[in-house]
Design a protein around this motif. Structure first.
Motif, mmCIF file in Angstrom:
data_model
loop_
_atom_site.group_PDB
_atom_site.id
_atom_site.type_symbol
_atom_site.label_atom_id
_atom_site.label_comp_id
_atom_site.label_asym_id
_atom_site.label_seq_id
_atom_site.Cartn_x
_atom_site.Cartn_y
_atom_site.Cartn_z
ATOM 1 N N LEU A 79 -17.905 -19.691 -20.043
ATOM 2 C CA LEU A 79 -19.042 -18.783 -20.027
ATOM 3 C C LEU A 79 -19.235 -18.140 -21.396
ATOM 4 O O LEU A 79 -18.264 -17.929 -22.128
ATOM 5 C CB LEU A 79 -18.822 -17.669 -18.996
ATOM 6 N N GLN A 102 -21.116 -12.904 -20.364
ATOM 7 C CA GLN A 102 -21.048 -13.270 -18.948
ATOM 8 C C GLN A 102 -19.602 -13.289 -18.456
ATOM 9 O O GLN A 102 -19.322 -12.941 -17.306
ATOM 10 C CB GLN A 102 -21.709 -14.626 -18.733
ATOM 11 N N HIS A 134 -18.239 -11.312 -15.248
ATOM 12 C CA HIS A 134 -17.518 -12.002 -14.175
ATOM 13 C C HIS A 134 -16.159 -11.351 -13.911
ATOM 14 O O HIS A 134 -15.767 -11.154 -12.757
ATOM 15 C CB HIS A 134 -17.328 -13.478 -14.535
#
Length: 275
Positions: free
Chosen positions: A114, A118, A122
């Motif tokens: 990612l 991001q 997460h």
């Protein structure tokens, strides 16, 4: 804008005779934190740093008084594949996790592949999914990790919170992205300073002669806020413990502390040696 946080009154400094003794002492520290948390609510959360700190956890291997079935997460992580030699998870797995019975499902890892922003979202999402019985929140809404283990770099950085960086000054967010770290690799995610300071038991582990200078600066010299991030580690309601060995503590003027002049940190610079 950097300010020293409120709190920081409960500080202990433990100096061990060797790195081996320090590892044993650190194991006792983690075991005590785990026992208290499990007795209180049946869960224990442990946050691990990377770098040399994880090597100091060797004393936990073979301990039968630690409930290793509980949760492990990372103080910070590099945005690289989990198998990379740069990965904190890879180091933690090699040095500790493969040697103790922590279920793999309870080790919270970075999601590979990612973009760093991001990846931070997460990882924060994984923490948010943990129930309040596993990961309680304090009055400000930050998670109260039972035991936070921090290393400290020569520049005073902790986690991936480097001197005079906006991430270090952040007062919001649980997990932050770092896209241009001054230390490679450049992309990282890190717990924020408010999350570190919400920890119930926070330990800074600094062993060896190579840590002597930063230990002395951190504990005996007041710096401008943000210049030495480890000085911003001041738990709001938990306790801060420094774990040192004789080598890393060799530049400290401990005799002055016994005389009552010790502050955390001292407000004056140490005297210069006479010519």
């Amino acid at each position: 804008m950097f300010t020293y946080p409120s709190g920081g009154g409960d500080v202990a400094v433990h100096v061990y005779g060797s790195d081996f003794a320090a590892a044993a002492g650190l194991a006792d520290y983690v075991a005590a934190a785990a026992a208290a948390a499990v007795a209180q609510r049946g869960a224990f959360t442990l946050a691990l740093s990377g770098g040399s700190m994880v090597k100091s956890l060797a004393g936990l291997v073979g301990r039968e008084d630690v409930d290793f079935s509980k949760w492990v997460l990372y103080v910070d992580e590099r945005n690289v594949p989990l198998s990379s030699p740069d990965s904190n998870h890879a180091a933690a797995h090699a040095q500790l996790l493969r040697k103790v019975p922590v279920p793999a499902s309870q080790v919270l890892t970075l999601k590979e592949g990612l973009p760093v922003a991001q990846a931070a979202v997460h990882y924060e999402g994984q923490l948010l999914e943990l129930s309040g019985s596993v990961l309680p929140r304090n009055a400000a809404g930050f998670p109260e990790i039972d035991c936070v283990l921090l290393g400290v770099g020569p520049d005073g950085h902790v986690a991936s919170l480097f001197p005079n960086r906006r991430e270090t000054a952040a007062t919001e967010g649980w997990v932050l992205p770092v896209s241009n770290s001054p230390k490679p690799p450049p992309e990282r995610i890190t717990l924020s300073m408010p999350v570190l300071n919400a920890g119930k038991n926070v330990a800074v582990v600094a062993l060896g002669q190579g840590k002597a200078e930063v230990v002395q600066r951190a504990l005996e010299v007041q710096t401008l806020p943000g210049a030495l991030p480890v000085q911003l580690v001041q738990p709001t309601s938990g306790k801060l413990t420094w774990v040192l060995d004789e080598a890393s503590a060799s530049s400290l003027a401990v005799a002055d502390w016994a005389a009552g002049s010790k502050k955390f940190p001292r407000s004056e610079n140490p005297p210069k040696p006479s010519a």
